[in-house]
Write a protein that holds these residues in place. Structure first.
Motif, mmCIF file in Angstrom:
data_model
loop_
_atom_site.group_PDB
_atom_site.id
_atom_site.type_symbol
_atom_site.label_atom_id
_atom_site.label_comp_id
_atom_site.label_asym_id
_atom_site.label_seq_id
_atom_site.Cartn_x
_atom_site.Cartn_y
_atom_site.Cartn_z
ATOM 1 N N GLU A 56 0.842 -1.197 0.000
ATOM 2 C CA GLU A 56 0.000 0.000 0.000
ATOM 3 C C GLU A 56 0.880 1.250 0.000
ATOM 4 O O GLU A 56 0.595 2.228 -0.711
ATOM 5 N N LEU A 57 1.935 1.197 0.795
ATOM 6 C CA LEU A 57 2.875 2.312 0.866
ATOM 7 C C LEU A 57 3.541 2.542 -0.488
ATOM 8 O O LEU A 57 3.682 3.687 -0.939
ATOM 9 N N ASP A 58 3.921 1.480 -1.161
ATOM 10 C CA ASP A 58 4.511 1.590 -2.504
ATOM 11 C C ASP A 58 3.564 2.307 -3.462
ATOM 12 O O ASP A 58 3.981 3.166 -4.242
ATOM 13 N N LYS A 59 2.286 1.964 -3.405
ATOM 14 C CA LYS A 59 1.300 2.591 -4.291
ATOM 15 C C LYS A 59 1.193 4.090 -4.024
ATOM 16 O O LYS A 59 1.133 4.896 -4.956
ATOM 17 N N LEU A 60 1.173 4.457 -2.743
ATOM 18 C CA LEU A 60 1.085 5.878 -2.400
ATOM 19 C C LEU A 60 2.338 6.628 -2.842
ATOM 20 O O LEU A 60 2.248 7.748 -3.365
ATOM 21 N N ILE A 61 3.491 6.021 -2.636
ATOM 22 C CA ILE A 61 4.742 6.659 -3.046
ATOM 23 C C ILE A 61 4.784 6.818 -4.564
ATOM 24 O O ILE A 61 5.190 7.869 -5.076
ATOM 25 N N ASN A 62 4.343 5.801 -5.292
ATOM 26 C CA ASN A 62 4.304 5.890 -6.748
ATOM 27 C C ASN A 62 3.373 7.015 -7.203
ATOM 28 O O ASN A 62 3.694 7.767 -8.130
ATOM 29 N N GLU A 63 2.227 7.130 -6.576
ATOM 30 C CA GLU A 63 1.282 8.194 -6.913
ATOM 31 C C GLU A 63 1.897 9.562 -6.618
ATOM 32 O O GLU A 63 1.781 10.499 -7.412
ATOM 33 N N TYR A 64 2.575 9.677 -5.488
ATOM 34 C CA TYR A 64 3.247 10.932 -5.128
ATOM 35 C C TYR A 64 4.293 11.298 -6.183
ATOM 36 O O TYR A 64 4.387 12.446 -6.607
ATOM 37 N N MET A 65 5.049 10.314 -6.613
ATOM 38 C CA MET A 65 6.087 10.548 -7.621
ATOM 39 C C MET A 65 5.456 10.963 -8.957
ATOM 40 O O MET A 65 5.980 11.842 -9.643
ATOM 41 N N ARG A 66 4.352 10.356 -9.329
ATOM 42 C CA ARG A 66 3.658 10.736 -10.571
ATOM 43 C C ARG A 66 3.213 12.206 -10.506
ATOM 44 O O ARG A 66 3.377 12.958 -11.468
ATOM 45 N N LEU A 67 2.652 12.600 -9.377
ATOM 46 C CA LEU A 67 2.231 13.991 -9.228
ATOM 47 C C LEU A 67 3.420 14.935 -9.299
ATOM 48 O O LEU A 67 3.339 16.005 -9.902
ATOM 49 N N THR A 68 4.504 14.555 -8.679
ATOM 50 C CA THR A 68 5.710 15.379 -8.685
ATOM 51 C C THR A 68 6.269 15.511 -10.099
ATOM 52 O O THR A 68 6.640 16.600 -10.527
ATOM 53 N N GLN A 69 6.296 14.415 -10.834
ATOM 54 C CA GLN A 69 6.830 14.440 -12.193
ATOM 55 C C GLN A 69 5.928 15.243 -13.130
ATOM 56 O O GLN A 69 6.421 15.958 -13.997
ATOM 57 N N LYS A 70 4.622 15.145 -12.976
ATOM 58 C CA LYS A 70 3.702 15.920 -13.808
ATOM 59 C C LYS A 70 3.930 17.410 -13.598
ATOM 60 O O LYS A 70 3.974 18.185 -14.536
ATOM 61 N N LYS A 71 4.083 17.797 -12.355
ATOM 62 C CA LYS A 71 4.309 19.216 -12.045
ATOM 63 C C LYS A 71 5.631 19.672 -12.637
ATOM 64 O O LYS A 71 5.736 20.738 -13.227
ATOM 65 N N HIS A 72 6.653 18.836 -12.522
ATOM 66 C CA HIS A 72 7.978 19.174 -13.035
ATOM 67 C C HIS A 72 7.932 19.325 -14.554
ATOM 68 O O HIS A 72 8.530 20.232 -15.113
ATOM 69 N N LYS A 73 7.215 18.446 -15.248
ATOM 70 C CA LYS A 73 7.127 18.509 -16.708
ATOM 71 C C LYS A 73 6.400 19.776 -17.153
ATOM 72 O O LYS A 73 6.734 20.359 -18.176
#
Length: 58
Positions: free
Chosen positions: A38-55
């Protein structure tokens, strides 16, 4: 799912829970593994949001 702030808080809570469970039941306990996943899923989602903002900033 939610904002980065919300996800960050959920990640921190789940991380503490996983550590506590792993200390009580062991690293290979099914509950520890479930929480870790579950923690992995949340971390992955956090990273996706971070990468979208960065792009968008590029």
């Amino acid at each position: 799912m939610g904002s980065k702030t919300e996800l960050s808080k959920k990640i921190e809570v789940l991380k503490i829970k996983m550590i506590r469970i792993s200390e009580e039941k062991g690293m290979n306990n099914p509950l520890t593994i479930q929480i870790s996943q579950e923690l992995d899923k949340l971390i992955n989602e956090y990273m996706r949001l971070t990468q979208k903002k960065h792009k968008r900033l590029m």
